[in-house]
Design an enzyme around this catalytic site. Structure first.
Site, mmCIF file in Angstrom:
data_model
loop_
_atom_site.group_PDB
_atom_site.id
_atom_site.type_symbol
_atom_site.label_atom_id
_atom_site.label_comp_id
_atom_site.label_asym_id
_atom_site.label_seq_id
_atom_site.Cartn_x
_atom_site.Cartn_y
_atom_site.Cartn_z
ATOM 1 N N LEU A 187 31.948 35.883 45.208
ATOM 2 C CA LEU A 187 33.110 35.819 44.305
ATOM 3 C C LEU A 187 33.898 37.133 44.274
ATOM 4 O O LEU A 187 34.785 37.303 43.440
ATOM 5 C CB LEU A 187 32.660 35.419 42.891
ATOM 6 C CG LEU A 187 31.989 34.040 42.783
ATOM 7 C CD1 LEU A 187 31.592 33.744 41.343
ATOM 8 C CD2 LEU A 187 32.904 32.931 43.292
ATOM 9 N N PRO B 20 29.424 37.478 39.006
ATOM 10 C CA PRO B 20 28.092 37.587 39.615
ATOM 11 C C PRO B 20 28.153 38.394 40.929
ATOM 12 O O PRO B 20 29.109 38.262 41.692
ATOM 13 C CB PRO B 20 27.702 36.128 39.908
ATOM 14 C CG PRO B 20 28.597 35.299 39.061
ATOM 15 C CD PRO B 20 29.854 36.081 38.847
ATOM 16 N N VAL B 21 27.141 39.228 41.138
ATOM 17 C CA VAL B 21 27.103 40.101 42.324
ATOM 18 C C VAL B 21 26.491 39.347 43.503
ATOM 19 O O VAL B 21 25.590 38.526 43.322
ATOM 20 C CB VAL B 21 26.261 41.365 41.988
ATOM 21 C CG1 VAL B 21 26.090 42.261 43.202
ATOM 22 C CG2 VAL B 21 26.923 42.141 40.852
ATOM 23 N N ALA C 195 34.823 44.092 45.417
ATOM 24 C CA ALA C 195 36.240 44.452 45.573
ATOM 25 C C ALA C 195 36.936 44.450 44.218
ATOM 26 O O ALA C 195 37.809 45.276 43.944
ATOM 27 C CB ALA C 195 36.926 43.484 46.536
ATOM 28 N N ASP D 36 38.933 39.980 50.905
ATOM 29 C CA ASP D 36 38.532 40.125 49.495
ATOM 30 C C ASP D 36 39.432 41.118 48.761
ATOM 31 O O ASP D 36 40.012 40.804 47.717
ATOM 32 C CB ASP D 36 37.078 40.623 49.391
ATOM 33 C CG ASP D 36 36.066 39.517 49.572
ATOM 34 O OD1 ASP D 36 36.430 38.493 50.164
ATOM 35 O OD2 ASP D 36 34.914 39.692 49.135
ATOM 36 N N SER E 268 32.878 40.317 43.708
ATOM 37 C CA SER E 268 32.541 41.276 42.655
ATOM 38 C C SER E 268 32.831 42.725 43.075
ATOM 39 O O SER E 268 33.463 43.481 42.337
ATOM 40 C CB SER E 268 31.067 41.097 42.291
ATOM 41 O OG SER E 268 30.522 42.275 41.807
ATOM 42 N N ALA F 104 27.483 36.947 45.279
ATOM 43 C CA ALA F 104 27.580 35.494 45.124
ATOM 44 C C ALA F 104 28.824 34.932 45.808
ATOM 45 O O ALA F 104 29.149 33.765 45.656
ATOM 46 C CB ALA F 104 27.591 35.141 43.641
HETATM 47 O O1 PMV Z 1 32.211 39.000 50.187
HETATM 48 P P1 PMV Z 1 32.104 37.523 50.339
HETATM 49 O O2 PMV Z 1 30.774 36.976 50.178
HETATM 50 O O3 PMV Z 1 33.166 36.812 49.597
HETATM 51 O O4 PMV Z 1 32.438 37.217 51.892
HETATM 52 C C1 PMV Z 1 33.589 37.679 52.490
HETATM 53 C C2 PMV Z 1 34.049 36.763 53.531
HETATM 54 C C3 PMV Z 1 33.535 36.947 54.939
HETATM 55 O O5 PMV Z 1 34.448 36.257 55.772
HETATM 56 C C4 PMV Z 1 32.155 36.335 55.096
HETATM 57 C C5 PMV Z 1 33.471 38.411 55.354
HETATM 58 C C6 PMV Z 1 34.810 39.065 55.559
HETATM 59 O O6 PMV Z 1 34.839 40.287 55.735
HETATM 60 O O7 PMV Z 1 35.856 38.374 55.579
#
Ligand code: PMV
Length: 294
Positions: free
Chosen positions: A104, A99-100, A108, A150, A106, A102
């Site tokens: 998780l 899921p985008v 990266a 990520d 997506s 969200a």
């Molecule tokens: O991309 P997400 O939603 O998994 O968030 C990444 C994690 C954060 O700490 C919020 C942002 C980051 O750059 O680490």
């Protein structure tokens, strides 16, 4: 034809504080993946590349694309990195069930899958460090100062204890972690959640540094618990992390309600995962207790 894939990810502890230099812990979700395939294009001119993804509602030619587009950006960055100039027309197709927006990973994951598939077409196997750096460049287009967690956990596909700009520490999970994920149905871009935290930090740095330090201490403790293989106490640390995520303004009414429902149903701990303001709630449960009433 070359094919490659990359996993989704889950942040167990430390999101947001990790942007400000504190540690965070993330694990790959190997069963949830993005897939990329590179094959000869039936129609294009030599050297042209078309990128198609029904899941991401994208169809574009690289030579016409805006480099703000994350799919075009990862293709171009990978070609440049490998100094690869294909002499045939290529079709890059992407499938992703992640899921985008969200939390998780997506974006990266799609980047890493594409970079790997293009490298394979050029006859290379992309080392995790290179896949990670390429995906990081794309993350930067959309969220000015990503921590890099990520792209790192996804490219290495191993649990990571991650501190920005530090040598990477990967580790093995020594026991089975039983996690339940529940979708709020809310979708908020990481950039928006991160910008909100930045604005509140700028208005009150000393208060936010204290909150980030508390999150960092919880994450360090959780790392020890995870390394020990005996996960007693991990759930309580998750719930404490969730309270602090609420304090920095990235929870939501639905995330709070889902966490409460999980705890009421016997979970050991619950928190949001990723950027928050929506996305997924994650609860730690005992084996055999993974059904949560809505
Ligand atoms: O991309 P997400 O939603 O998994 O968030 C990444 C994690 C954060 O700490 C919020 C942002 C980051 O750059 O680490």
């Amino acid at each position: 034809m070359s094919e490659a894939s990359a996993a989704a990810k889950l942040i167990l502890f430390g999101e947001h504080a990790v942007v400000f230099g504190r540690p965070a812990i993330a694990i790959p979700l190997p069963n949830l993946r993005a897939h990329a395939r590179v094959q000869p294009h039936p129609a294009g001119q030599p050297g042209q590349i078309e990128i198609v993804s029904e899941d991401l509602h994208t169809r574009l030619w690289l030579h016409e694309a805006d480099m703000d587009d994350p799919l075009a950006a990862i293709v171009q960055l990978t070609l440049d990195n490998l100094a690869f100039r294909p002499d045939k027309a290529l079709l890059v197709s992407v499938q992703s069930s992640i899921p985008v927006a969200a939390g998780l990973g997506s974006g990266a994951s799609v980047s890493v899958a594409i970079a790997r598939a293009i490298a394979a077409t050029a006859g290379f196997e992309l080392p995790p460090q290179d896949a990670s750096s390429l995906a990081f460049e794309v993350e930067r287009i959309h969220h000015g100062s990503p921590s890099g967690i990520d792209n790192t956990v996804i490219a290495y596909e191993q649990p990571v204890y991650f501190i920005r700009d530090h040598v990477l520490e990967t580790f093995e999970l020594r026991g089975v972690l039983n996690l339940v994920l529940a979708d709020t149905g809310e979708r908020v871009k990481t950039a928006q959640a991160v910008a909100g935290v930045h604005a509140r930090y700028d208005a009150n740095p000393s208060e936010y540094n204290k909150l980030f330090d508390q999150i960092g201490a919880i994450t360090a403790e959780a790392h020890q618990v995870l390394m020990s293989g005996n996960y007693d106490g991990l759930g309580a640390l998750m719930s404490r992390n969730q309270v602090l995520l609420g304090s920095i303004g990235v929870s939501s009414a639905r995330l709070d309600a889902l966490s409460k429902a999980a705890m009421k149903a016997g979970a050991q701990g619950a928190k949001l995962s990723g950027a928050g303001l929506g996305g997924y709630m994650m609860a730690m449960v005992e084996k055999g207790n993974s059904e949560v009433d809505p």
